[in-house]
Design a protein around this motif. Sequence first.
Motif, PDB file in Angstrom:
ATOM      1  N   ASP A  91       0.742  -1.318   0.003  1.00 21.21           N
ATOM      2  CA  ASP A  91       0.005  -0.025   0.044  1.00 21.21           C
ATOM      3  C   ASP A  91       0.993   1.226  -0.027  1.00 21.21           C
ATOM      4  OD1 ASP A  91       0.895  -0.613   2.448  1.00 21.21           O
ATOM      5  OD2 ASP A  91      -0.825   0.491   3.649  1.00 21.21           O
ATOM      6  N   PRO A  93       2.517   5.391   0.164  1.00 19.66           N
ATOM      7  CA  PRO A  93       2.428   6.394   1.321  1.00 19.66           C
ATOM      8  C   PRO A  93       1.346   6.726   1.749  1.00 19.66           C
ATOM      9  CG  PRO A  93       3.330   7.324  -0.669  1.00 19.66           C
ATOM     10  CD  PRO A  93       3.174   5.829  -1.017  1.00 19.66           C
ATOM     11  N   TRP A  94       1.108   6.982   3.068  1.00 24.07           N
ATOM     12  CA  TRP A  94      -0.048   7.131   3.896  1.00 24.07           C
ATOM     13  C   TRP A  94      -0.309   8.777   3.306  1.00 24.07           C
ATOM     14  CZ3 TRP A  94      -0.341   4.747   9.088  1.00 24.07           C
ATOM     15  CH2 TRP A  94      -0.230   3.329   9.014  1.00 24.07           C
ATOM     16  N   LYS A  95      -1.684   9.159   3.523  1.00 29.90           N
ATOM     17  CA  LYS A  95      -2.061  10.555   3.350  1.00 29.90           C
ATOM     18  C   LYS A  95      -1.732  11.206   4.258  1.00 29.90           C
ATOM     19  CE  LYS A  95      -6.160  13.225   2.796  1.00 29.90           C
ATOM     20  NZ  LYS A  95      -7.340  13.749   3.707  1.00 29.90           N
ATOM     21  N   ARG A  96      -1.198  12.535   3.883  1.00 29.79           N
ATOM     22  CA  ARG A  96      -0.608  13.386   4.963  1.00 29.79           C
ATOM     23  C   ARG A  96      -1.607  14.491   5.111  1.00 29.79           C
ATOM     24  NH1 ARG A  96       5.427  14.643   3.028  1.00 29.79           N
ATOM     25  NH2 ARG A  96       5.296  15.850   4.983  1.00 29.79           N
ATOM     26  N   TYR A 141       1.696   1.336  14.006  1.00 36.16           N
ATOM     27  CA  TYR A 141       0.768   2.563  14.509  1.00 36.16           C
ATOM     28  C   TYR A 141      -0.501   1.686  14.821  1.00 36.16           C
ATOM     29  CZ  TYR A 141      -2.857   5.896  14.017  1.00 36.16           C
ATOM     30  OH  TYR A 141      -3.857   6.557  14.229  1.00 36.16           O
ATOM     31  N   GLN A 207       3.574   6.078   8.875  1.00 31.84           N
ATOM     32  CA  GLN A 207       3.483   4.785   8.628  1.00 31.84           C
ATOM     33  C   GLN A 207       4.510   3.885   9.009  1.00 31.84           C
ATOM     34  OE1 GLN A 207       3.737   4.605   4.161  1.00 31.84           O
ATOM     35  NE2 GLN A 207       2.921   2.580   4.082  1.00 31.84           N
TER      36      GLN A 207
END
Lengths: 374, 313
Positions: A91, A93-96, A141, A207
């Motif tokens: 998946d 990179p996570w949303k910032r 996390y 992340q």
Amino acid sequence: MAAPRIGNVLCRISNCNFTSVLLEKINYSRSSTCLLQIRHRQAFPPAAWYVKRKTTDLDENLTKENEEFLDDVMKDVYRKRLDRVFSPLEDGPWKRNEYNRYTRRTGVLAIKIGVVPQWTKEGKRFTTTMLQIIDNHVIRYTPPEKFMKSAGWKPWWGNKYGVAVVGALSTNPRIYTKEYNNLFMESGVPPKKKLTRFLITENAAVQPGTPLNAMHYRVGDVVDCSAKTKDYGFQGVVKRWGMKGMPKSHGVTKTHRRMGTTAGGKFKGGIWKGKKMPGLMGNRWRTARGLKIWRVNTKYNVLYVTGQNVPGNTHGFVRVMDTKLPLRKPAPDNPPPMPTWYPEDATEPIEEEYFDKDLFQFTEESVKFAEGKK
Amino acid sequence: MASYSRRILPCFWKTTKLLTFEDSARRVPCRYHQELLPTRNYLLPETVEEHRKSELSKHPELPPSITSENVPADFRFVYPEFLPDPQYDRRDSIRERLEREDMYRRRAVIDIPEFYVGSIMAVTVSDQYSPNKENRFVGICIDRGGVGLRAFFILRNVVDGQGIEIMYEMYNPTLQSIQVLKLEKRVDDKLYYLRDAPQEYSTFPFDMDPIPVPKGSTVPVNKMKVQLNPRPWLERWERQDLQGVEDLKLEQRFYDKAAKVAKPWEKYDLMKWYRENTNEEERDSIMQEVHQRKRLTDIEKSKRKTKLAERKR
């Protein structure tokens, strides 16, 4: 932990089924300051989430060549993962998210390396503590909903906070147990010597596997540093509480460093709770709040922080977090890097050192005072 | 003795290895015994160094050690503040490196000359409360100490019949210039006994002319002996092994007590010496670095001077 305990008590009192108690409606109150002193070292059973770390014996009869081969394999595996590149299979990179006034970011796990003096541009001397951030990675996390159901949750934290586990100092996995090494499967980093957790809000989620470094903070930011204080062991009353003792001579016998009377008579009625007595001193968690960052070294990841009162010895672990003090925490109009600093954020090439605008840099000319100024 | 050996022998036979303290601790039947054992809540410097050099981390590599410099033998006595802290639990390689870097930068800006305890010096500092925002003081250096950025020296002089001592920090930015008026050493490391001596021993004129030392000569040692005032004193000078002091002319009981309190074995205490000093290799590598940096800054300074001279023409 606390919720089922209180629930059970309520069940017993009201003689009802446990599931019929609505846990959400119970108001939990956090107990006020504990006056009990710790006189002796206490051992508690390990926490529910505790996994055994060190293997009991490393008696593998390996030859030297085999050992070196294992080390090479280990380095090969982890070196690739240290520069984390997101493959399309994972998946992304996570949303910032954006920073707001309720945000709490993760902290870093630093090592205290010493105390040095610095000077302001007006020539005023003050001391700073140097904190080095070595090999910091986010390990895990946990979002708030999941964290609330876990054993480590305390009711007064509410549903606002998730948890980021941060580790420092990469080590060889061979010296640890399988269970401990498995904790690092998700993040893909080598097992860490030390782990801590930081309570963070949901919009500051990081992340797993993200490296943290000194650029997580900017010069001028204010931080809280919490660590374990120096362990003095069992100490008397003069050292532990600063009592005066009694004279060295003039007929005094056997009471030079003792505390004198413990209680008043008549109405006071015996020893009061919290009487200052000999006992274990130090080795407790303490927080120094509101320390300003004066200088950042990006090459060696060193923060220069106000004061010489960061708890603990040199080479002790220090949890560095954004301050909780309402007037000094980062403001939404000047937001810090969210959720942490990434190399792709840099618009300009990174300098080796960043200085506060009031700090004297040693390349400058000597401080001179103007005629009219006082 | 016999019972002791009998107790240990079966263990040898069973485990075929000597029992360490940790092994024996493990065998105690207490459930949480490990947690009761005394623990360290900090890391040893060796482990920190290991992790800094570890290939698993992305720590920057340290610059290679310099070995080609020809350092004079007494170089470390000229720059004692560059050596690591005598308190071994405060040492850290990275902190020392960064601190030294700051010191080189400051030394490139102002000239901090060679001086020793016993030299006569003039120091100018900027002072916002004095009329011309400057303060110049002349005096004899009675002590020198500190490590890194906290290095200091103390000057003593007598002004209007009043003894005055000022402590200066060597890397303080308010310090404008240091001038050595008379370069010499004394027989003692610290000259605090001048406080109990007649004032003429520590009186120096503020308009004193510098006395140059001929180039290539060694630093002269002043073997002057000071006659102290009669008791009472600020310290018990008879208990300190002072070389630069005349006979104190005390009663015998003072010397008897001094002999009783003295610790003559301390100079043979190898562990104490080891803890307060670093090994020769580390010391030499630091001194080579200092020597190289000094050479480079000297070249830069001379270049700047020639440029200025050309502009003036």
